[in-house]
Design a protein around this motif. Structure first.
Motif, short mmCIF file in Angstrom:
data_model
loop_
_atom_site.label_atom_id
_atom_site.label_comp_id
_atom_site.label_asym_id
_atom_site.label_seq_id
_atom_site.Cartn_x
_atom_site.Cartn_y
_atom_site.Cartn_z
N VAL A 164 0.88 -1.16 0.00
CA VAL A 164 0.00 0.00 0.00
C VAL A 164 0.92 1.21 0.00
CG1 VAL A 164 -0.21 0.10 2.55
CG2 VAL A 164 -2.00 1.08 1.13
N ASN A 165 0.48 2.29 -0.61
CA ASN A 165 1.27 3.53 -0.58
C ASN A 165 0.79 4.36 0.59
OD1 ASN A 165 0.65 2.80 -3.65
ND2 ASN A 165 2.73 3.57 -3.46
N ALA A 166 1.63 4.51 1.61
CA ALA A 166 1.25 5.38 2.74
C ALA A 166 1.28 6.83 2.29
CB ALA A 166 2.21 5.15 3.90
N LEU A 175 4.56 0.59 1.85
CA LEU A 175 4.47 -0.31 3.00
C LEU A 175 4.04 -1.67 2.47
CD1 LEU A 175 2.35 1.19 5.94
CD2 LEU A 175 4.58 0.08 6.11
N ALA A 176 4.82 -2.70 2.75
CA ALA A 176 4.41 -4.04 2.35
C ALA A 176 3.33 -4.54 3.30
CB ALA A 176 5.61 -4.98 2.37
N VAL A 216 -7.52 5.78 -1.42
CA VAL A 216 -7.35 4.89 -2.56
C VAL A 216 -5.94 4.33 -2.50
CG1 VAL A 216 -7.19 4.83 -5.09
CG2 VAL A 216 -9.04 6.13 -3.99
N SER A 217 -5.80 3.02 -2.76
CA SER A 217 -4.48 2.38 -2.71
C SER A 217 -3.78 2.58 -4.05
CB SER A 217 -4.66 0.89 -2.42
OG SER A 217 -3.41 0.25 -2.46
N GLY A 218 -2.69 3.33 -4.07
CA GLY A 218 -1.95 3.56 -5.32
C GLY A 218 -2.85 4.15 -6.38
N ALA A 258 -8.02 1.51 0.74
CA ALA A 258 -7.32 1.05 1.94
C ALA A 258 -7.85 1.78 3.16
CB ALA A 258 -5.82 1.31 1.78
N PHE A 259 -8.07 1.04 4.24
CA PHE A 259 -8.61 1.62 5.48
C PHE A 259 -7.65 1.27 6.61
CE2 PHE A 259 -11.87 0.75 2.45
CZ PHE A 259 -12.65 1.90 2.47
#
Ligand code: ATP
Length: 306
Positions: free
Chosen positions: A20-22, A42-43, A260-262, A268-269
């Motif tokens: 996920v992109n923080a 972040l993996a 939104v993830s990337g 992503a929550f």
């Protein structure tokens, strides 16, 4: 290593995480069409497994709920990774690659990139090519901007196209829920929409957020919730307005933050703990705004030979 070494049954399986992109800070389009990024990866603990087995020629198979959406020809990043390693070492790419896919496809979680990194490590181990870490990272960077991070995992700041990595310290475990949308979003299309939405505006040079890096280091999910950001979110929402309903469903159920993830369309929550994760996942599933809801923690290790 799985299987039996030294016989035709020999095989190598590598497990590799989603990301996920923080933070995803995006600069203006460069003359080469790419964008400079400040990308805090972040993996997360959703994994694909890639198994490499000796074969007469390069073949790819895939299993898992999204398997039908995965190309099995040489456009598959796992196949491209095997070809790149074989070419570099002057050997025939005689390998069968099986992808056991659990990472949502075309969801902004770098599933294809993960398979590229996993296949590279699996083939290097299977063929005994003994590439250095630098060589593996170099091949990963040629395969795609997100591929080097899939190899290293954990957390990292990526600059340039996102492929020049510096490790980032993480001081705790973060809990996430991922809402998987129906259908994918093409990453180039989302960048194209970003260019359209920002045309004529002064796009600042991308820079990592110190508040975000501090929140990761301290393991403080409340601070991380405030610092999360994604410059592609407006573009993803513009192409897929229904994602706003998914984001609202998660925050309504108590998520600390939603994004939104990337390049999406996975959302992503960030949640406080495992109990909150279950509550948010149930609410997302009940909302009818997504196809599936997955719970995972971060950070997670990078590509690992099993
Ligand atoms: P990213 O987050 O890196 O932008 P993504 O998670 O949005 O990527 P992927 O799951 O990598 O998207 O899939 C994007 C496209 O890549 C797919 O539609 C598919 O055509 C292609 N692809 C190539 N190799 C793979 C692979 N091994 N697994 C999944 N998709 C792949």
């Amino acid at each position: 290593m799985s299987g039996t070494v030294g016989t035709a049954a020999r095989s190598v399986t590598v497990r590799v995480p989603a990301k996920v992109n923080a933070q995803l800070a995006v600069g203006a389009a460069r003359p080469d069409g790419f964008h400079d990024l400040a990308n805090v990866f972040l993996a997360v603990g959703l994994y694909d497994e890639v198994t490499a087995t000796p074969a007469d020629e390069l073949t790819v198979t895939c299993s898992g709920p999204d398997a039908a959406q995965v190309p099995l020809d040489t456009t598959n990043l796992a196949a491209r990774a095997a070809l790149a390693l074989a070419e570099r070492h002057g050997i025939a790419p005689g390998v069968h690659l099986h992808i056991d896919k659990d990472i949502p496809v075309a969801g902004g979680m770098a599933g294809g990139s993960a398979d590229g990194a996993a296949a590279l490590l699996a083939c290097d181990t299977l063929w005994g090519t003994r590439a250095t870490r630098e060589e593996l990272l170099g091949i990963c960077a040629e395969l795609g901007s997100d591929v080097p991070f899939s190899l290293v995992g954990g957390a990292a700041l990526g600059v340039g196209r996102g492929e020049q990595l510096t490790p980032v310290e993480v001081g705790g475990t973060f809990h996430w829920v991922f809402a998987v949308a129906d259908g994918g979003l093409s990453t180039p299309a989302v960048y194209g929409e970003f260019d359209r939405l920002t045309a004529g505006t002064d796009v600042p040079a991308p820079a990592a957020s110190q508040a975000l890096l501090d929140a990761l280091r301290s393991g403080d999910s409340g601070a991380l919730a405030v610092a999360l950001s994604n410059d592609l979110q407006a573009a993803a929402l513009s192409l897929r307005p229904s994602l706003a309903g998914t984001l609202a469903a998660g925050t309504g159920a108590g998520a600390l933050a939603a994004l939104v993830s990337g390049s999406g369309p996975t959302t992503a929550f960030l949640v406080a703990d495992e109990g909150a994760a279950r509550k948010v996942a149930d609410a997302l599933l009940g909302s009818g705004t997504c196809r599936n809801a997955r719970i995972a923690v971060s950070p997670a290790p990078g590509a690992t030979v099993l």
